[in-house]
Motif scaffolding. Sequence first.
Motif, mmCIF file in Angstrom:
data_model
loop_
_atom_site.group_PDB
_atom_site.id
_atom_site.type_symbol
_atom_site.label_atom_id
_atom_site.label_comp_id
_atom_site.label_asym_id
_atom_site.label_seq_id
_atom_site.Cartn_x
_atom_site.Cartn_y
_atom_site.Cartn_z
ATOM 1 N N VAL A 1 -8.484 1.691 -5.206
ATOM 2 C CA VAL A 1 -8.164 0.495 -4.428
ATOM 3 C C VAL A 1 -6.702 0.118 -4.601
ATOM 4 O O VAL A 1 -6.085 0.436 -5.606
ATOM 5 N N GLY A 2 -6.177 -0.574 -3.608
ATOM 6 C CA GLY A 2 -4.880 -1.225 -3.768
ATOM 7 C C GLY A 2 -3.757 -0.608 -2.971
ATOM 8 O O GLY A 2 -2.774 -1.268 -2.682
ATOM 9 N N GLU A 3 -3.878 0.672 -2.635
ATOM 10 C CA GLU A 3 -2.802 1.368 -1.929
ATOM 11 C C GLU A 3 -3.397 2.661 -1.398
ATOM 12 O O GLU A 3 -4.472 3.084 -1.845
ATOM 13 N N PRO A 4 -2.690 3.281 -0.477
ATOM 14 C CA PRO A 4 -3.213 4.552 0.038
ATOM 15 C C PRO A 4 -3.280 5.581 -1.084
ATOM 16 O O PRO A 4 -2.441 5.586 -1.974
ATOM 17 N N ILE A 5 -4.298 6.426 -1.029
ATOM 18 C CA ILE A 5 -4.366 7.522 -2.006
ATOM 19 C C ILE A 5 -3.988 8.811 -1.279
ATOM 20 O O ILE A 5 -4.499 9.083 -0.197
ATOM 21 N N ASN A 6 -3.082 9.581 -1.892
ATOM 22 C CA ASN A 6 -2.674 10.838 -1.263
ATOM 23 C C ASN A 6 -3.716 11.913 -1.561
ATOM 24 O O ASN A 6 -4.491 11.799 -2.514
ATOM 25 N N SER A 7 -3.710 12.965 -0.731
ATOM 26 C CA SER A 7 -4.759 13.991 -0.856
ATOM 27 C C SER A 7 -4.751 14.648 -2.226
ATOM 28 O O SER A 7 -5.807 14.905 -2.802
ATOM 29 N N ILE B 1 5.720 -4.919 0.093
ATOM 30 C CA ILE B 1 5.604 -3.561 -0.412
ATOM 31 C C ILE B 1 4.544 -3.536 -1.493
ATOM 32 O O ILE B 1 4.114 -4.578 -1.996
ATOM 33 N N ASN B 2 4.110 -2.350 -1.800
ATOM 34 C CA ASN B 2 2.958 -2.205 -2.658
ATOM 35 C C ASN B 2 3.349 -1.327 -3.839
ATOM 36 O O ASN B 2 3.345 -0.106 -3.748
ATOM 37 N N ILE B 3 3.703 -1.962 -4.951
ATOM 38 C CA ILE B 3 4.211 -1.233 -6.109
ATOM 39 C C ILE B 3 3.077 -1.039 -7.109
ATOM 40 O O ILE B 3 2.547 -2.018 -7.630
ATOM 41 N N VAL C 1 4.975 8.208 -8.407
ATOM 42 C CA VAL C 1 3.847 7.688 -9.183
ATOM 43 C C VAL C 1 3.418 6.305 -8.689
ATOM 44 O O VAL C 1 2.233 6.033 -8.476
ATOM 45 N N LYS C 2 4.387 5.442 -8.461
ATOM 46 C CA LYS C 2 4.048 4.058 -8.100
ATOM 47 C C LYS C 2 3.598 3.912 -6.650
ATOM 48 O O LYS C 2 3.188 2.838 -6.242
ATOM 49 N N GLY C 3 3.696 4.983 -5.871
ATOM 50 C CA GLY C 3 3.350 4.885 -4.451
ATOM 51 C C GLY C 3 4.549 4.377 -3.678
ATOM 52 O O GLY C 3 5.130 5.061 -2.867
ATOM 53 N N GLU C 4 4.920 3.143 -3.979
ATOM 54 C CA GLU C 4 6.133 2.594 -3.403
ATOM 55 C C GLU C 4 6.990 2.008 -4.511
ATOM 56 O O GLU C 4 6.466 1.479 -5.496
ATOM 57 N N LYS D 1 8.157 -7.542 -14.769
ATOM 58 C CA LYS D 1 8.813 -6.243 -15.017
ATOM 59 C C LYS D 1 8.514 -5.242 -13.913
ATOM 60 O O LYS D 1 9.375 -4.486 -13.503
ATOM 61 N N TYR D 2 7.262 -5.249 -13.426
ATOM 62 C CA TYR D 2 6.914 -4.226 -12.441
ATOM 63 C C TYR D 2 7.725 -4.378 -11.150
ATOM 64 O O TYR D 2 7.825 -3.455 -10.354
ATOM 65 N N ALA D 3 8.313 -5.559 -10.938
ATOM 66 C CA ALA D 3 9.040 -5.826 -9.697
ATOM 67 C C ALA D 3 10.485 -5.337 -9.744
ATOM 68 O O ALA D 3 11.172 -5.321 -8.718
ATOM 69 N N ALA D 4 10.968 -4.935 -10.919
ATOM 70 C CA ALA D 4 12.384 -4.533 -11.058
ATOM 71 C C ALA D 4 12.724 -3.412 -10.072
ATOM 72 O O ALA D 4 11.973 -2.448 -9.958
ATOM 73 N N PRO D 5 13.847 -3.528 -9.355
ATOM 74 C CA PRO D 5 14.183 -2.526 -8.329
ATOM 75 C C PRO D 5 14.357 -1.128 -8.921
ATOM 76 O O PRO D 5 14.823 -0.986 -10.050
#
Length: 680
Positions: A407-413, A544-546, A578-581, A614-618
């Motif tokens: 859940v939470g973001e697209p999962i890649n194949s 965005i979805n980090i 790793v983070k998706g975005e 912290k997770y929001a740091a660019p």
Amino acid sequence: MSLLLRPAFASPQLHLRVAAKLHSARSCSTFNVTGYMPEAAAFPGVRDYPGLRDLSVQHPERFWGILGRERLAWITPFHTVSDCDLTQGRVRWFEGGQLNVSVNCIDRHVHMSPDKVALIWERDEPGAHVKITYRQLLEVTCRLANTLKRQGVRKGDRVVIYMPASPIAVASMLACARIGAVHTVVFAGFSAEALANRIQDAQSETVITTNQALRGGRVIELKKTVDQAVKLCPSIKRVLIAMRTENKVPMSNIDIPLEEEMMKEEAVCDPVAMESEDMLFLLYTSGSTGKPKGVVHTQAGYLLYTSLTHKYVFDYHDGDVFGCVADIGWITGHSYVVYGPLCNGGTTVLFESTPVYPNPGRYWETVERLKINHFYCAPTAIRLLLKYGDTWVKSHDRSSLKTLGTVGEPINSEAWNWYYKVVGDGRCPVLDTWWQTETGGICISPHPAGRDAKIVPAMAMRPFFGIDPVLVDDQGRRLEGNKVSGSLCIAKPWPGMARTIYNDHDRFVDTYFKAYPNHFFTGDGAHRSEEGYYQIIGRLDDVINISGHRLGTAEIEGAVNQHQVVAESAAIGCAHEVKGEGSYVFIVLKDGINISEDTIDKELKDIVSQKIAKYAAPDHIQIVKRLPKTRSGKIMRRVLRKIVENKIDELGDLTTLDDHVAVEEIVAGREKILEKEAKN
Ligand code: WTA
């Protein structure tokens, strides 16, 4: 957890109408609609899954009315199933009904099987789990509820909970529900300023926290962060502090040692009769503006929807161990760590640690030790773990696993296949579940069509009961047929949907119901495949979805712009392995400023961590002379995105661009960065 020692006894009042249909497991290896959903016996003529689904969408009053009556314990029965008008953002379910969510989540199970394990707390310290029975959970919740009452917390008051996953945190949520207070859990990774903003918006007088937290073996000074936040919040009258570690922390005159006070209280607390549409909780989430919004969920509809999705999406059976590793600070933690599983009388895992502590086998060692049957996490964790190889997985017995979810973001194949083949040994369905803070629970997911239904990898596929997804084009026209892509909307109200934004109903209506009248607009784009299945494409707005956590680009810009050398900035999402975005921030410096790239990079990361989390740091910062703007002064983010993706040929129509040199400079700057990265 000394508090969990004495047995509790349900007060006579609790017998209410708990006659409690604790929904016992029934097998559904072949699709038999009443075996699958016992309540379906009330729908004569419905024989299969499509029939049940059609009924849920075509006759929502009948469908939800029966489920609402059957699955929840009411103090007073409801008289109206629903009263909704999406054009006004009016969403009301089960009016006239009164119930108490904590009774539904605890007392009725204590009544049936007091010694059943409700919570398994997987502490940060490896191998140190703690089991809490329903009887113990009732006692802790009642003592905590009595403590809150004694401290002056009343029905309708907002209580901020700033704690990591633990039994006392769950008891805090349920204690609020018991006395009718409204909880707002703030993810314990948010900074003091972000916490203060939420306290102020919720106008809260009370915070519950812990002295310290432990995460990945590190001590986090949670109480210190609360102290900083409280300084900015004159509304705060009391801070209740539970002891997660033995270490004493400085206490001020508004600080109250939680466990000490709880021990003085009775282990019985009468539940307050709540109206179906009274507020249960607020949860802050990011939107396209810089200000997070307090999404409001209410009592009965939310509880029914989370319990139903928990049961039918995961095929949860009585006695199963449900392992959702999300933090309780996010909606996933609310719906699938706490409310859904507990409403169903389930056993739910509270995971306090990280996927890589003490090593990348942590999840699978936990699965083995706790015999977890359903495992639910974010794709980012799967992407991280697959990098470490298969041995960390294969060295643990995972035969208990029945269902895997993300859940939470697209999962890649690649991640989907690894999860399916390596973690699940090709035995367990992998469910890519799509939903949002605003939807309350899972809306699109390969199940609920029963265990034997076909699953297309990395696709959310099927709408849940009562969910009527539609795709709409830019002109607001509904797209019919298959092989189409558009904005994902939901055409009919359902009981789990958000009711409003706290203190800002206009924003609620504008954000979700204006773009496509009489529809709930999700903010996501989606594709409907040839077979009619839904594939989520991603956000259409500036969110965005980090690592599965939502963040508005405007929030990042707001923090970055507070640095004294920054004149203006533009943040956009960029691909991250790793983070998706991740986020890529362009900054324009004020005139005459001379600062090294490394210094500004570090300082801006610090400022975002300090202002948000912290997770929001660019991830990337690029200094530019000017931003590409239209003649009316709007930043052309589309152009910035293409530059970051290195798709210079696809910059598109630049006729409205004010100054072409800006784009050329940014492209040249980006090329230099790419060269530097390649060398490193
Ligand atoms: C995204 C999390 C693709 C989406 C429960 C949504 C997904 C936002 C999926 C909500 C999925 C969630 N596939 N994208 N399976 N699930 N999303 O409010 O963009 O934290 O709008 O709720 O996450 O995030 P939120």
